[in-house]
Design an enzyme around this catalytic site. Structure first.
Site, mmCIF file in Angstrom:
data_model
loop_
_atom_site.group_PDB
_atom_site.id
_atom_site.type_symbol
_atom_site.label_atom_id
_atom_site.label_comp_id
_atom_site.label_asym_id
_atom_site.label_seq_id
_atom_site.Cartn_x
_atom_site.Cartn_y
_atom_site.Cartn_z
ATOM 1 N N GLU A 140 -9.947 5.692 3.020
ATOM 2 C CA GLU A 140 -10.752 4.598 3.558
ATOM 3 C C GLU A 140 -9.798 3.451 3.839
ATOM 4 O OE1 GLU A 140 -10.178 4.893 0.340
ATOM 5 O OE2 GLU A 140 -9.463 2.851 0.063
ATOM 6 N N LYS A 183 0.813 -1.226 0.000
ATOM 7 C CA LYS A 183 0.000 0.000 0.000
ATOM 8 C C LYS A 183 0.849 1.280 0.000
ATOM 9 C CE LYS A 183 -4.230 -1.808 0.279
ATOM 10 N NZ LYS A 183 -4.273 -2.928 1.182
ATOM 11 N N SER A 242 1.880 -9.759 -0.836
ATOM 12 C CA SER A 242 1.410 -8.371 -0.732
ATOM 13 C C SER A 242 1.633 -7.745 0.638
ATOM 14 C CB SER A 242 -0.067 -8.288 -1.118
ATOM 15 O OG SER A 242 -0.845 -9.146 -0.321
HETATM 16 C C1 LIG Z 1 -5.127 -4.080 1.018
HETATM 17 C C2 LIG Z 1 -4.436 -5.354 0.857
HETATM 18 C C3 LIG Z 1 -4.766 -6.241 -0.183
HETATM 19 C C4 LIG Z 1 -5.923 -6.014 -1.124
HETATM 20 O O1 LIG Z 1 -5.873 -4.848 -1.864
HETATM 21 P P1 LIG Z 1 -5.488 -4.830 -3.410
HETATM 22 O O2 LIG Z 1 -5.790 -3.451 -3.824
HETATM 23 O O3 LIG Z 1 -6.343 -5.851 -4.081
HETATM 24 O O4 LIG Z 1 -4.052 -5.172 -3.496
HETATM 25 C C5 LIG Z 1 -4.015 -7.378 -0.344
HETATM 26 N N1 LIG Z 1 -3.002 -7.672 0.498
HETATM 27 C C6 LIG Z 1 -2.662 -6.855 1.519
HETATM 28 C C7 LIG Z 1 -1.539 -7.236 2.417
HETATM 29 C C8 LIG Z 1 -3.371 -5.683 1.737
HETATM 30 O O5 LIG Z 1 -3.022 -4.882 2.754
#
Ligand SMILES: *Cc1c(COP(=O)(O)O)cnc(C)c1O
Length: 393
Positions: A111, A89, A377
């Protein structure tokens, strides 16, 4: 590039800007300026330096030896979990705060679902000394309490969203309402590739750093700049498009996006938008979303707050329609199992969202000579309470 947004703000028939009149000036201002600002040498210099020295980029591309042996193939992990604040993020919030500054904005709203975007936004606001208000569903505030504490410590005000399921969709509604009431001094930092044009394009530009680095790292490690598969989880789709972007035109690379199917696709408790959804409008753009026959948005469900969203970004609706990306899904329990597996085999505790991407390993047959990149992620610190509750292995 054929998958980029067109000059009218659409990806095929998806996208656009379906917004209340009060927001026209803001969106017009963004539309007119974002490309010029982002491509300016001054912006690029500050963005690149912050990504390197503050965020810790490039993130490693790690060859997961034991996981590869287990599945008898070659698995690499793109370590977005090692970014400052623990997820991808921050790539986007760094970019957007620099954009907001250049647009002369003095107040930031956002948000958040899992709280990762809220933390990443509160972080860059602290870094720049700008006021920050984060909207978060009441349900999510409970299940992601550590992130609420982090946002508060960073100086942000966390405002609970108390409508609907009190999750991400409801927090987004509140943030949009705030923006309508404060159109001049406020920039809304959207946390995924969702929202009205040009937001999906802005977030894609900032997150595409993931696949930009991946190409260089793959070449260094394997002698080839592309893997056979890239796998990423999808809430709105920002980490996935970041991991896919620079491979979209290389059709030899299989792109797999993984949604959360909750208790099962047909259980009534699911967030598998591409299976259950149809075209409609949510949060300012035309995309695929979960809705009933009257067009009312259906409440989504997933154990992971970050994937608990009834839509996907318009670029993903287009990538699904054109079959460039293959959409799959994983249930709560499959994700928990995959999270424990990665933890026990590699010593890496992934975010619950990421665990859905990992769950695809169990369900797909890969060949011994193939290479797979999984986009990690985020890290699992925020999910410890949920993981410990499900400690069965
Ligand atoms: C917010 C988040 C997601 C999902 O958001 P995307 O916009 O689909 O990437 C996935 N993994 C993590 C660790 C997140 O914090």
């Amino acid at each position: 590039m054929k998958y980029d947004v067109n000059k009218n703000g659409y990806y095929g028939s998806f996208g656009g800007a379906y917004i209340p009149e009060m927001l026209y000036p803001n969106i017009e201002n963004l539309k007119k300026n974002y490309i010029k600002i982002i491509n300016s040498p001054d912006f690029q210099k500050e963005f690149t330096e912050l990504l390197r020295d503050y965020v810790g980029r490039p993130t490693p591309l790690y060859f997961a030896k034991r996981l590869s042996e287990y599945y008898n193939t070659n698995i690499y992990l793109k370590r977005e979990d090692l970014n400052h604040t623990g997820a991808h993020k921050i790539n986007n919030t760094i970019g957007q705060i620099l954009l907001a500054k250049r647009l002369g904005k003095k107040r930031i709203i956002a948000e958040t679902g899992a709280g990762q975007h809220g933390v990443a936004t509160a972080t860059v606001c602290a870094l720049m000394g700008i006021e920050c208000i984060v909207y978060m569903g009441e349900t999510d505030m409970k299940r992601q309490a550590p992130n609420v504490a982090r946002m508060k410590m960073l100086g942000a005000e966390v405002r609970p969203a108390t409508c609907g399921n009190k999750t991400l969709k409801d927090a987004t509604n509140e943030a949009i309402r705030d923006w309508i009431n404060n159109p001049v001094n406020t920039h809304y930092i959207i946390g995924s590739v969702v929202g009205p044009h040009p937001y999906p394009d802005i977030v894609t530009m900032f997150q595409s750093i993931i696949s930009y680095e991946m190409k260089i790292q793959m070449l260094q490690k394997t002698g080839k700049d592309s893997p056979d598969y890239i796998i990423a989880c999808v809430g709105g789709g920002s980490n996935a498009i970041g991991a896919f972007y620079h491979y979209l035109e290389n059709t030899k690379v299989n792109l797999i996006a993984v949604e959360a199917s909750g208790l099962g696709v047909n259980s009534g408790k699911s967030a598998a938008t591409l299976v259950l959804g149809k075209p409609g409008i949510i949060h300012g753009s035309k995309t695929i979303l979960m809705q009933n026959d009257d067009g009312q948005i259906t409440e989504p469900y997933s154990i992971s707050a970050g994937l608990d969203y009834p839509g996907v970004g318009p670029i993903h609706a287009y990538l699904a329609e054109t079959k460039r990306v293959n959409f799959k899904n994983a249930t709560d329990s499959e994700a928990i199992k995959a999270a424990y597996q990665l933890t026990r085999i590699e010593g890496i505790i992934p975010a619950l969202e990421t665990a859905h991407a990992l769950a695809i390993l169990e369900k797909t047959k890969f060949k011994k000579n193939e290479t797979i990149v999984i986009n990690i992620s985020g890290r699992g610190d925020k999910d410890m309470e949920t993981y410990i509750k499900h400690l069965t292995i």
